[in-house]
Design an enzyme around this catalytic site. Sequence first.
Site, PDB file in Angstrom:
ATOM      1  CG  HIS A 155      -6.011   1.871   5.293  1.00  0.00           C
ATOM      2  ND1 HIS A 155      -5.515   2.829   6.142  1.00  0.00           N
ATOM      3  CD2 HIS A 155      -5.020   0.962   5.101  1.00  0.00           C
ATOM      4  CE1 HIS A 155      -4.259   2.507   6.449  1.00  0.00           C
ATOM      5  NE2 HIS A 155      -3.938   1.392   5.828  1.00  0.00           N
ATOM      6  CD  GLU A 212      -3.603  -2.429   7.289  1.00  0.00           C
ATOM      7  OE1 GLU A 212      -2.622  -2.794   6.657  1.00  0.00           O
ATOM      8  OE2 GLU A 212      -4.043  -1.265   7.240  1.00  0.00           O
ATOM      9  CE  LYS A 252      -0.309   3.139   4.715  1.00  0.00           C
ATOM     10  NZ  LYS A 252      -0.224   3.195   6.163  1.00  0.00           N
ATOM     11  CB  SER A 297       4.989  -1.848  12.129  1.00  0.00           C
ATOM     12  OG  SER A 297       4.585  -0.517  12.385  1.00  0.00           O
ATOM     13  N   GLY A 329       2.350   2.292  10.871  1.00  0.00           N
ATOM     14  CA  GLY A 329       3.312   3.380  10.750  1.00  0.00           C
ATOM     15  C   GLY A 329       4.007   3.725  12.056  1.00  0.00           C
ATOM     16  CG  ASN A 359      -1.788   1.199   1.354  1.00  0.00           C
ATOM     17  OD1 ASN A 359      -1.798   2.047   0.454  1.00  0.00           O
ATOM     18  ND2 ASN A 359      -2.532   1.301   2.447  1.00  0.00           N
ATOM     19  CD  GLU A 411      -2.921   5.447   6.854  1.00  0.00           C
ATOM     20  OE1 GLU A 411      -2.932   5.433   5.615  1.00  0.00           O
ATOM     21  OE2 GLU A 411      -1.990   4.963   7.534  1.00  0.00           O
TER      22      GLU A 411
END
Length: 256
Positions: free
Chosen positions: A96, A168, A11, A214, A174, A9, A98
Amino acid sequence: MTTPLVVGNWKTNGCQSESVNLARAIVRLKRRCPARVQLAVAPPFTALASVTRALRRSGIGVAAQNCHWLESGAFTGEVSPTMLRDVGCDMVILGHSERRHIFHETDAVVAQKVEAALRNGLRVILCVGETLAERRQGRTAKVITRQFRIALKGLAKNAIDNIEIAYEPVWAIGTGQNASPVQIARVHRRIRQLLTGRFGKAAGSRSRILYGGSVKPDNAAVLATTGEVGGFLVGGASLAAESFMSIARCFNQELN
Ligand code: 13P
């Protein structure tokens, strides 16, 4: 065993030339030292067409990172599933964290997007995961269950053939802090129960469940040997071809 799936991904990273170079580098490494997994990358919208061209006949899939739930109309700034198919996308990442947390997408919105993506012939990678606060309050299973049930509400049983679930944990994305194999196994087992309950025993046992958060070359081998992990959704470490492919190759030993 179902072939594992490893998805990069990207991003909001990379203009067209960088994205194409990264895609080509992945193809070169894949030829030199194959990973026995299915590979896909999720470039930003602006690079989807050029990356799709660069990956033609490579066997590597292309996913979008989001899409709208309607085919067309007055929705300034949105990209529809029809448009994604048109540029050659096979898949789309939905739900996701985010999108959920920065852009306030609700479970109901994710559900609309899942339905629209499937209707337009896209495979869906549905992300679920708890925040750190939710984990500390002991609500992990509850949150995952809610996200799963609402996102997949109303779908036909065979829809699961075109859906991958990715766990996730928000606190692992991250942050450099991956979930432990024990934590992953526990949540993946819960997801498998949900899959069985919702889509039947066969779907429950054959579906691969991805882990993301991660994942790096130095922890991927340990995470890949967690029996319940059927692939990875990789963020930061997918931005370099070498680290992405070394993560993907972790499954080679697993499959021996
Ligand atoms: P990182 O691998 O950078 O933690 O990101 C994970 C992720 O969000 C993949 O979708």
